[in-house]
Motif scaffolding. Sequence first.
Motif, PDB file in Angstrom:
ATOM      1  N   UNK A 181       0.833  -1.202   0.000  1.00 16.01           N
ATOM      2  CA  UNK A 181       0.000   0.000   0.000  1.00 16.01           C
ATOM      3  C   UNK A 181       0.872   1.259   0.000  1.00 16.01           C
ATOM      4  N   UNK A 182       1.650   1.471  -1.058  1.00 12.26           N
ATOM      5  CA  UNK A 182       2.535   2.636  -1.066  1.00 12.26           C
ATOM      6  C   UNK A 182       1.802   3.968  -0.992  1.00 12.26           C
ATOM      7  N   UNK A 225      -2.533  -1.403  -3.246  1.00 10.54           N
ATOM      8  CA  UNK A 225      -3.817  -1.852  -2.686  1.00 10.54           C
ATOM      9  C   UNK A 225      -4.246  -0.924  -1.561  1.00 10.54           C
ATOM     10  N   UNK A 226      -4.125   0.388  -1.804  1.00 13.53           N
ATOM     11  CA  UNK A 226      -4.300   1.379  -0.741  1.00 13.53           C
ATOM     12  C   UNK A 226      -5.752   1.798  -0.524  1.00 13.53           C
ATOM     13  N   UNK A 227      -6.055   2.003   0.738  1.00 13.74           N
ATOM     14  CA  UNK A 227      -7.348   2.557   1.124  1.00 13.74           C
ATOM     15  C   UNK A 227      -7.171   3.372   2.398  1.00 13.74           C
ATOM     16  N   UNK A 228      -7.919   4.451   2.491  1.00 16.40           N
ATOM     17  CA  UNK A 228      -7.933   5.244   3.716  1.00 16.40           C
ATOM     18  C   UNK A 228      -8.898   4.663   4.744  1.00 16.40           C
ATOM     19  N   UNK A 234     -10.397  -4.649   0.974  1.00 11.80           N
ATOM     20  CA  UNK A 234     -10.041  -5.749   0.067  1.00 11.80           C
ATOM     21  C   UNK A 234      -9.214  -6.780   0.824  1.00 11.80           C
ATOM     22  N   UNK A 235      -9.592  -8.040   0.665  1.00 11.87           N
ATOM     23  CA  UNK A 235      -8.852  -9.134   1.287  1.00 11.87           C
ATOM     24  C   UNK A 235      -8.136  -9.943   0.214  1.00 11.87           C
ATOM     25  N   UNK A 236      -6.896 -10.331   0.508  1.00  6.84           N
ATOM     26  CA  UNK A 236      -6.156 -11.200  -0.402  1.00  6.84           C
ATOM     27  C   UNK A 236      -6.614 -12.637  -0.216  1.00  6.84           C
ATOM     28  N   UNK A 237      -6.757 -13.351  -1.332  1.00  2.00           N
ATOM     29  CA  UNK A 237      -7.170 -14.736  -1.251  1.00  2.00           C
ATOM     30  C   UNK A 237      -5.979 -15.687  -1.275  1.00  2.00           C
ATOM     31  N   UNK A 238      -6.268 -16.969  -1.392  1.00  2.06           N
ATOM     32  CA  UNK A 238      -5.242 -17.999  -1.382  1.00  2.06           C
ATOM     33  C   UNK A 238      -4.712 -18.314  -2.776  1.00  2.06           C
ATOM     34  N   UNK A 239      -5.403 -17.834  -3.819  1.00  2.00           N
ATOM     35  CA  UNK A 239      -5.035 -18.182  -5.186  1.00  2.00           C
ATOM     36  C   UNK A 239      -4.155 -17.083  -5.788  1.00  2.00           C
ATOM     37  N   UNK A 252     -11.179   0.347  -3.369  1.00  2.00           N
ATOM     38  CA  UNK A 252     -10.035   1.078  -2.837  1.00  2.00           C
ATOM     39  C   UNK A 252     -10.234   2.575  -2.997  1.00  2.00           C
ATOM     40  N   UNK A 253      -9.468   3.351  -2.251  1.00  2.00           N
ATOM     41  CA  UNK A 253      -9.464   4.800  -2.452  1.00  2.00           C
ATOM     42  C   UNK A 253      -8.870   5.071  -3.831  1.00  2.00           C
ATOM     43  N   UNK A 254      -9.533   5.896  -4.610  1.00  3.89           N
ATOM     44  CA  UNK A 254      -9.159   6.072  -6.007  1.00  3.89           C
ATOM     45  C   UNK A 254      -7.791   6.727  -6.159  1.00  3.89           C
TER      46      UNK A 254
END
Length: 425
Positions: A181-182, A225-228, A234-239, A252-254
Amino acid sequence: MLAPSLLDAVRGCASALEADVKIHTCAHLLTLSAFLAVGCHSPVDDAGSTVPEACEATPPVVAPQKTDILFVIDNSSSMQEEQQGIATELPAFLAAFKAGSGVAQEFRVGVITTSVYQRLTVGDGSDSIRSYPDQEGRLQPVKDEAGQPTLERFIDSSDPLLLDKFQRLVAQGTMGSGQETPFEAVRLAVDSPLTRQPLEEGGNAGFLRDGARLLVVVVSDEEDCSSTVRPPPVALGQDPAVDACSSQADKLTSVEEYYRIFQNLHDGRGASREVLWATIGPVALTDKRAEAVTEVSGGKTYVRNVDCPTSYGPGYRQSALAQAFDSTRANLDSICKSNYQQTLVDIAELATVAQSVDVVNLPDPRLALVNVTRADGSVQTCTVANGDIRYEPSGDDRSARLFFLGPCLRRVGDTKVEVKVLCAG
Protein backbone atom coordinates in the motif's frame (compact mmCIF):
# COMPACT_ATOMS: atom_id res chain seq x y z
CA MET A 1 -5.19 42.69 -16.74
CA LEU A 2 -3.09 43.26 -19.85
CA ALA A 3 -4.91 42.04 -22.93
CA PRO A 4 -3.12 38.97 -24.38
CA SER A 5 -3.17 40.56 -27.82
CA LEU A 6 -1.12 43.44 -26.50
CA LEU A 7 1.62 41.33 -24.93
CA ASP A 8 3.69 41.24 -28.09
CA ALA A 9 3.23 44.96 -28.56
CA VAL A 10 4.26 45.69 -24.99
CA ARG A 11 7.95 45.02 -25.32
CA GLY A 12 8.03 46.55 -21.84
CA CYS A 13 10.45 46.43 -19.03
CA ALA A 14 11.69 42.88 -18.41
CA SER A 15 13.62 41.20 -15.67
CA ALA A 16 15.00 37.87 -16.84
CA LEU A 17 16.05 35.02 -14.62
CA GLU A 18 17.97 32.30 -16.42
CA ALA A 19 18.20 28.63 -15.43
CA ASP A 20 21.88 29.05 -14.56
CA VAL A 21 20.78 31.72 -12.07
CA LYS A 22 22.28 34.67 -13.93
CA ILE A 23 20.25 37.76 -13.13
CA HIS A 24 19.64 40.39 -15.79
CA THR A 25 18.71 43.95 -14.92
CA CYS A 26 15.48 45.57 -15.92
CA ALA A 27 15.64 47.88 -18.92
CA HIS A 28 13.18 50.74 -19.15
CA LEU A 29 11.67 50.65 -22.65
CA LEU A 30 8.10 51.92 -22.44
CA THR A 31 6.76 54.99 -20.67
CA LEU A 32 3.43 55.10 -18.91
CA SER A 33 2.14 57.67 -21.41
CA ALA A 34 3.02 55.38 -24.31
CA PHE A 35 1.37 52.49 -22.48
CA LEU A 36 -1.87 54.42 -22.18
CA ALA A 37 -1.61 55.69 -25.75
CA VAL A 38 -2.24 52.21 -27.10
CA GLY A 39 -5.50 52.07 -25.16
CA CYS A 40 -4.34 49.74 -22.38
CA HIS A 41 -5.51 50.37 -18.81
CA SER A 42 -2.53 50.63 -16.52
CA PRO A 43 -2.68 48.36 -13.43
CA VAL A 44 -0.80 51.12 -11.61
CA ASP A 45 -4.15 52.90 -11.25
CA ASP A 46 -6.01 49.93 -9.71
CA ALA A 47 -7.14 50.29 -6.12
CA GLY A 48 -4.61 48.67 -3.81
CA SER A 49 -2.24 48.01 -6.72
CA THR A 50 1.33 46.95 -5.94
CA VAL A 51 2.51 47.66 -9.47
CA PRO A 52 5.37 50.21 -9.44
CA GLU A 53 5.30 53.27 -11.68
CA ALA A 54 8.89 52.56 -12.67
CA CYS A 55 11.07 49.47 -12.99
CA GLU A 56 12.41 48.06 -9.76
CA ALA A 57 16.15 48.29 -9.30
CA THR A 58 16.31 44.69 -8.05
CA PRO A 59 14.82 42.00 -10.33
CA PRO A 60 12.96 38.84 -9.18
CA VAL A 61 15.28 36.19 -7.76
CA VAL A 62 15.01 32.47 -7.11
CA ALA A 63 15.65 31.07 -3.64
CA PRO A 64 18.01 28.08 -3.10
CA GLN A 65 16.37 24.73 -3.90
CA LYS A 66 15.56 22.38 -1.01
CA THR A 67 14.20 18.85 -1.51
CA ASP A 68 12.98 16.26 0.99
CA ILE A 69 13.34 12.79 -0.59
CA LEU A 70 11.10 9.95 0.58
CA PHE A 71 11.85 6.44 -0.70
CA VAL A 72 8.94 3.99 -0.31
CA ILE A 73 10.41 0.49 -0.22
CA ASP A 74 8.35 -2.65 -0.77
CA ASN A 75 9.50 -5.00 2.01
CA SER A 76 7.42 -8.03 1.03
CA SER A 77 8.95 -11.48 0.64
CA SER A 78 9.80 -11.11 -3.07
CA MET A 79 11.86 -7.90 -2.84
CA GLN A 80 15.34 -8.87 -1.61
CA GLU A 81 17.10 -8.68 -4.99
CA GLU A 82 15.31 -5.46 -5.94
CA GLN A 83 16.27 -3.75 -2.67
CA GLN A 84 19.88 -4.74 -3.20
CA GLY A 85 19.73 -3.51 -6.78
CA ILE A 86 18.54 -0.08 -5.64
CA ALA A 87 21.18 0.13 -2.89
CA THR A 88 23.96 -0.75 -5.36
CA GLU A 89 23.06 2.14 -7.69
CA LEU A 90 22.52 4.85 -5.07
CA PRO A 91 25.96 6.40 -5.73
CA ALA A 92 24.81 7.30 -9.25
CA PHE A 93 21.51 8.67 -7.91
CA LEU A 94 23.22 10.89 -5.36
CA ALA A 95 25.83 12.11 -7.84
CA ALA A 96 23.14 13.09 -10.34
CA PHE A 97 21.07 14.77 -7.66
CA LYS A 98 24.01 16.76 -6.31
CA ALA A 99 24.81 17.92 -9.85
CA GLY A 100 21.44 19.60 -9.66
CA SER A 101 21.10 20.78 -13.26
CA GLY A 102 23.50 23.58 -12.42
CA VAL A 103 21.62 24.65 -9.28
CA ALA A 104 22.93 23.90 -5.78
CA GLN A 105 20.84 21.26 -4.01
CA GLU A 106 20.10 21.02 -0.30
CA PHE A 107 18.33 17.73 0.40
CA ARG A 108 17.61 15.03 2.94
CA VAL A 109 16.45 11.44 2.54
CA GLY A 110 14.17 9.19 4.54
CA VAL A 111 12.63 5.75 3.97
CA ILE A 112 9.23 4.25 4.72
CA THR A 113 7.88 0.84 3.69
CA THR A 114 4.79 -0.24 1.77
CA SER A 115 3.49 -2.08 4.86
CA VAL A 116 0.38 -0.59 6.47
CA TYR A 117 -2.01 -3.54 6.81
CA GLN A 118 -2.67 -7.04 5.49
CA ARG A 119 -6.09 -8.60 5.17
CA LEU A 120 -6.17 -12.28 4.24
CA THR A 121 -9.02 -14.69 3.66
CA VAL A 122 -8.01 -17.89 5.46
CA GLY A 123 -9.02 -21.50 4.90
CA ASP A 124 -12.38 -21.36 6.68
CA GLY A 125 -13.45 -18.30 4.73
CA SER A 126 -12.90 -15.83 7.56
CA ASP A 127 -10.60 -12.83 7.34
CA SER A 128 -7.41 -12.24 9.28
CA ILE A 129 -6.26 -8.63 9.57
CA ARG A 130 -2.74 -7.65 10.59
CA SER A 131 -1.39 -4.17 11.22
CA TYR A 132 2.22 -2.95 11.18
CA PRO A 133 2.39 -0.34 13.98
CA ASP A 134 6.15 0.16 13.69
CA GLN A 135 5.76 1.03 9.99
CA GLU A 136 2.46 2.49 8.68
CA GLY A 137 4.14 5.55 7.14
CA ARG A 138 6.72 5.98 9.89
CA LEU A 139 10.25 6.94 8.91
CA GLN A 140 12.38 3.87 9.45
CA PRO A 141 15.48 4.08 11.67
CA VAL A 142 18.89 4.46 10.09
CA LYS A 143 21.04 1.43 10.95
CA ASP A 144 24.64 1.51 12.13
CA GLU A 145 27.45 -0.52 10.58
CA ALA A 146 26.49 -3.50 12.72
CA GLY A 147 22.94 -3.37 11.37
CA GLN A 148 21.42 -2.06 14.60
CA PRO A 149 18.78 0.71 14.50
CA THR A 150 19.86 4.17 15.66
CA LEU A 151 17.83 7.20 16.69
CA GLU A 152 18.29 8.79 13.25
CA ARG A 153 15.22 8.80 10.99
CA PHE A 154 16.57 10.75 8.03
CA ILE A 155 19.95 11.76 6.56
CA ASP A 156 20.96 15.26 5.46
CA SER A 157 22.92 15.81 2.27
CA SER A 158 25.77 17.32 4.30
CA ASP A 159 26.31 14.07 6.23
CA PRO A 160 29.73 12.62 5.24
CA LEU A 161 28.27 9.12 5.70
CA LEU A 162 25.22 9.83 3.55
CA LEU A 163 25.80 7.04 1.03
CA ASP A 164 26.59 4.30 3.54
CA LYS A 165 23.60 5.19 5.70
CA PHE A 166 21.29 5.49 2.69
CA GLN A 167 22.31 2.08 1.35
CA ARG A 168 21.62 0.46 4.70
CA LEU A 169 18.32 2.30 4.94
CA VAL A 170 16.84 1.00 1.68
CA ALA A 171 17.60 -2.58 2.75
CA GLN A 172 14.32 -2.95 4.65
CA GLY A 173 14.19 -6.74 4.61
CA THR A 174 11.41 -8.99 3.38
CA MET A 175 9.17 -9.53 6.40
CA GLY A 176 6.62 -6.87 5.52
CA SER A 177 3.06 -7.03 4.27
CA GLY A 178 2.23 -8.94 1.11
CA GLN A 179 -0.56 -6.42 0.52
CA GLU A 180 1.47 -3.44 -0.68
CA THR A 181 0.00 0.00 0.00
CA PRO A 182 2.54 2.64 -1.07
CA PHE A 183 -0.07 5.38 -1.64
CA GLU A 184 -1.54 4.99 1.83
CA ALA A 185 1.91 4.75 3.42
CA VAL A 186 2.88 8.07 1.83
CA ARG A 187 -0.39 9.69 2.92
CA LEU A 188 0.24 8.63 6.50
CA ALA A 189 3.85 9.82 6.29
CA VAL A 190 3.12 13.33 5.01
CA ASP A 191 -0.55 14.11 5.69
CA SER A 192 -1.51 12.63 9.04
CA PRO A 193 -0.81 13.28 12.74
CA LEU A 194 2.56 11.54 12.20
CA THR A 195 3.86 14.77 10.68
CA ARG A 196 3.41 16.47 14.07
CA GLN A 197 4.51 13.57 16.29
CA PRO A 198 8.12 13.90 17.48
CA LEU A 199 10.73 11.57 16.02
CA GLU A 200 11.59 10.20 19.44
CA GLU A 201 7.95 9.11 19.80
CA GLY A 202 7.93 7.31 16.45
CA GLY A 203 6.57 10.21 14.41
CA ASN A 204 7.91 12.10 11.41
CA ALA A 205 7.98 15.65 12.78
CA GLY A 206 10.87 17.68 11.41
CA PHE A 207 11.45 15.68 8.25
CA LEU A 208 9.40 17.90 5.96
CA ARG A 209 10.82 21.42 5.89
CA ASP A 210 9.12 24.69 5.14
CA GLY A 211 9.94 25.79 1.62
CA ALA A 212 11.15 22.33 0.55
CA ARG A 213 9.91 20.23 -2.33
CA LEU A 214 8.92 16.60 -1.69
CA LEU A 215 10.21 13.85 -3.98
CA VAL A 216 8.52 10.46 -3.51
CA VAL A 217 10.18 7.38 -5.07
CA VAL A 218 8.12 4.19 -4.90
CA VAL A 219 9.97 0.87 -5.37
CA SER A 220 7.66 -2.14 -5.62
CA ASP A 221 7.03 -5.27 -7.69
CA GLU A 222 3.30 -5.42 -6.98
CA GLU A 223 0.07 -3.50 -7.48
CA ASP A 224 -0.97 -0.83 -5.01
CA CYS A 225 -3.82 -1.85 -2.69
CA SER A 226 -4.30 1.38 -0.74
CA SER A 227 -7.35 2.56 1.12
CA THR A 228 -7.93 5.24 3.72
CA VAL A 229 -10.67 3.02 5.21
CA ARG A 230 -10.13 0.69 8.18
CA PRO A 231 -10.56 -2.22 8.26
CA PRO A 232 -9.17 -2.49 4.71
CA PRO A 233 -11.96 -3.23 2.21
CA VAL A 234 -10.04 -5.75 0.07
CA ALA A 235 -8.85 -9.13 1.29
CA LEU A 236 -6.16 -11.20 -0.40
CA GLY A 237 -7.17 -14.74 -1.25
CA GLN A 238 -5.24 -18.00 -1.38
CA ASP A 239 -5.04 -18.18 -5.19
CA PRO A 240 -1.98 -16.32 -6.62
CA ALA A 241 -3.67 -16.38 -10.04
CA VAL A 242 -6.19 -13.81 -8.76
CA ASP A 243 -5.07 -10.24 -8.10
CA ALA A 244 -7.73 -9.09 -5.65
CA CYS A 245 -6.35 -5.55 -5.50
CA SER A 246 -7.01 -5.12 -9.23
CA SER A 247 -10.26 -7.08 -9.48
CA GLN A 248 -11.70 -5.16 -6.50
CA ALA A 249 -10.06 -1.81 -7.25
CA ASP A 250 -13.45 -0.08 -7.03
CA LYS A 251 -13.37 -0.69 -3.26
CA LEU A 252 -10.04 1.08 -2.84
CA THR A 253 -9.46 4.80 -2.45
CA SER A 254 -9.16 6.07 -6.01
CA VAL A 255 -5.90 7.10 -7.63
CA GLU A 256 -7.50 10.49 -8.32
CA GLU A 257 -8.18 11.03 -4.62
CA TYR A 258 -4.62 10.19 -3.63
CA TYR A 259 -3.35 12.54 -6.34
CA ARG A 260 -5.60 15.29 -4.98
CA ILE A 261 -4.29 14.70 -1.45
CA PHE A 262 -0.66 14.89 -2.53
CA GLN A 263 -1.20 17.95 -4.70
CA ASN A 264 -2.82 19.81 -1.82
CA LEU A 265 -0.03 19.46 0.73
CA HIS A 266 1.07 22.64 2.50
CA ASP A 267 4.06 23.38 4.67
CA GLY A 268 4.03 24.86 8.15
CA ARG A 269 3.75 28.38 6.76
CA GLY A 270 0.68 27.56 4.71
CA ALA A 271 2.55 27.52 1.38
CA SER A 272 1.71 24.91 -1.22
CA ARG A 273 4.27 22.12 -1.27
CA GLU A 274 5.65 21.07 -4.64
CA VAL A 275 5.39 17.27 -4.89
CA LEU A 276 7.22 15.12 -7.42
CA TRP A 277 6.42 11.42 -7.82
CA ALA A 278 8.47 8.65 -9.38
CA THR A 279 7.78 4.91 -9.54
CA ILE A 280 9.97 1.90 -10.18
CA GLY A 281 7.14 -0.59 -10.36
CA PRO A 282 5.40 -3.49 -12.09
CA VAL A 283 5.22 -2.10 -15.63
CA ALA A 284 6.50 -3.48 -18.93
CA LEU A 285 10.20 -3.30 -19.73
CA THR A 286 9.74 -2.26 -23.35
CA ASP A 287 7.01 0.39 -23.20
CA LYS A 288 6.06 0.86 -19.52
CA ARG A 289 2.49 -0.31 -20.11
CA ALA A 290 0.32 -1.87 -17.41
CA GLU A 291 -1.37 -5.06 -18.56
CA ALA A 292 -2.22 -8.21 -16.62
CA VAL A 293 -1.01 -11.61 -17.77
CA THR A 294 -0.75 -14.97 -16.03
CA GLU A 295 2.32 -17.17 -15.91
CA VAL A 296 2.93 -20.65 -14.52
CA SER A 297 5.98 -20.98 -12.27
CA GLY A 298 6.81 -23.88 -9.98
CA GLY A 299 3.44 -25.47 -10.66
CA LYS A 300 1.51 -22.32 -9.62
CA THR A 301 -0.13 -19.64 -11.74
CA TYR A 302 0.75 -16.03 -10.92
CA VAL A 303 -0.58 -12.68 -12.07
CA ARG A 304 2.17 -10.52 -13.55
CA ASN A 305 2.53 -7.46 -15.72
CA VAL A 306 3.18 -8.19 -19.36
CA ASP A 307 6.91 -8.09 -20.21
CA CYS A 308 7.83 -7.94 -16.52
CA PRO A 309 8.64 -11.49 -15.40
CA THR A 310 9.51 -10.69 -11.77
CA SER A 311 6.38 -8.65 -11.05
CA TYR A 312 3.39 -9.83 -9.01
CA GLY A 313 0.64 -7.60 -10.33
CA PRO A 314 -0.43 -5.59 -13.37
CA GLY A 315 0.54 -2.17 -12.01
CA TYR A 316 -2.58 -0.31 -13.16
CA ARG A 317 -2.73 1.97 -10.13
CA GLN A 318 1.02 2.38 -9.85
CA SER A 319 1.19 3.50 -13.47
CA ALA A 320 -1.86 5.76 -13.19
CA LEU A 321 -0.54 7.79 -10.27
CA ALA A 322 2.87 8.26 -11.87
CA GLN A 323 1.15 9.40 -15.06
CA ALA A 324 -1.07 11.83 -13.12
CA PHE A 325 2.09 13.60 -12.01
CA ASP A 326 3.76 13.46 -15.44
CA SER A 327 1.78 12.59 -18.56
CA THR A 328 4.98 11.70 -20.43
CA ARG A 329 5.71 8.87 -17.92
CA ALA A 330 9.32 10.01 -17.69
CA ASN A 331 8.93 9.40 -13.95
CA LEU A 332 7.98 5.72 -14.41
CA ASP A 333 10.15 2.65 -15.04
CA SER A 334 10.04 -1.12 -14.65
CA ILE A 335 11.02 -2.99 -11.48
CA CYS A 336 11.98 -5.88 -13.76
CA LYS A 337 15.13 -4.20 -15.04
CA SER A 338 18.37 -6.01 -14.29
CA ASN A 339 20.07 -2.72 -13.37
CA TYR A 340 18.53 0.45 -11.92
CA GLN A 341 21.41 2.86 -12.46
CA GLN A 342 19.98 4.77 -15.42
CA THR A 343 16.50 4.70 -13.90
CA LEU A 344 17.74 6.34 -10.70
CA VAL A 345 19.84 8.86 -12.62
CA ASP A 346 16.79 9.80 -14.70
CA ILE A 347 14.70 10.25 -11.55
CA ALA A 348 17.39 12.43 -9.97
CA GLU A 349 17.64 14.60 -13.08
CA LEU A 350 13.87 15.00 -13.24
CA ALA A 351 13.74 15.89 -9.57
CA THR A 352 16.34 18.62 -9.78
CA VAL A 353 14.21 20.47 -12.32
CA ALA A 354 11.94 22.47 -10.04
CA GLN A 355 8.33 22.90 -11.11
CA SER A 356 8.00 26.03 -9.02
CA VAL A 357 10.18 28.99 -8.25
CA ASP A 358 10.15 31.39 -5.33
CA VAL A 359 10.18 34.98 -6.52
CA VAL A 360 10.61 38.27 -4.77
CA ASN A 361 10.07 41.71 -6.18
CA LEU A 362 7.23 40.49 -8.40
CA PRO A 363 4.72 43.29 -7.90
CA ASP A 364 1.71 41.79 -9.68
CA PRO A 365 1.24 38.30 -11.15
CA ARG A 366 -0.79 39.78 -14.02
CA LEU A 367 2.48 41.22 -15.28
CA ALA A 368 4.44 37.95 -15.15
CA LEU A 369 5.42 36.47 -18.49
CA VAL A 370 7.47 33.28 -18.24
CA ASN A 371 9.45 31.94 -21.20
CA VAL A 372 10.84 28.39 -21.01
CA THR A 373 13.47 27.58 -23.62
CA ARG A 374 13.43 23.87 -24.47
CA ALA A 375 16.39 21.70 -25.44
CA ASP A 376 15.53 22.06 -29.15
CA GLY A 377 15.57 25.85 -28.92
CA SER A 378 11.80 26.32 -28.98
CA VAL A 379 10.30 28.74 -26.47
CA GLN A 380 7.20 27.97 -24.42
CA THR A 381 5.44 31.16 -23.29
CA CYS A 382 3.42 30.89 -20.08
CA THR A 383 1.09 33.29 -18.29
CA VAL A 384 -1.20 33.20 -15.28
CA ALA A 385 -4.09 34.28 -17.51
CA ASN A 386 -3.66 31.23 -19.76
CA GLY A 387 -3.42 28.81 -16.82
CA ASP A 388 0.11 27.74 -17.75
CA ILE A 389 1.51 28.98 -14.47
CA ARG A 390 -0.08 29.42 -11.07
CA TYR A 391 0.83 32.25 -8.73
CA GLU A 392 0.81 31.88 -4.96
CA PRO A 393 1.21 35.19 -3.10
CA SER A 394 3.77 35.73 -0.39
CA GLY A 395 2.97 35.34 3.30
CA ASP A 396 4.40 36.87 6.43
CA ASP A 397 7.49 34.67 6.28
CA ARG A 398 7.59 33.27 2.76
CA SER A 399 8.16 34.50 -0.75
CA ALA A 400 5.65 34.46 -3.55
CA ARG A 401 5.89 31.46 -5.87
CA LEU A 402 5.19 30.58 -9.48
CA PHE A 403 4.14 26.97 -10.29
CA PHE A 404 4.66 25.48 -13.75
CA LEU A 405 1.63 23.58 -15.06
CA GLY A 406 0.47 21.55 -18.07
CA PRO A 407 2.48 22.30 -21.22
CA CYS A 408 4.77 24.58 -19.22
CA LEU A 409 6.10 21.82 -16.96
CA ARG A 410 9.86 22.14 -16.97
CA ARG A 411 11.90 19.33 -18.52
CA VAL A 412 15.40 17.97 -18.26
CA GLY A 413 17.41 19.75 -20.93
CA ASP A 414 15.61 23.09 -20.72
CA THR A 415 18.25 25.72 -21.32
CA LYS A 416 16.66 28.83 -19.86
CA VAL A 417 13.76 30.11 -17.81
CA GLU A 418 12.97 33.82 -18.08
CA VAL A 419 10.61 35.57 -15.69
CA LYS A 420 9.70 38.83 -17.38
CA VAL A 421 7.91 41.60 -15.57
CA LEU A 422 6.02 44.03 -17.78
CA CYS A 423 5.95 47.36 -16.02
CA ALA A 424 4.97 50.95 -16.56
CA GLY A 425 6.92 54.09 -15.84
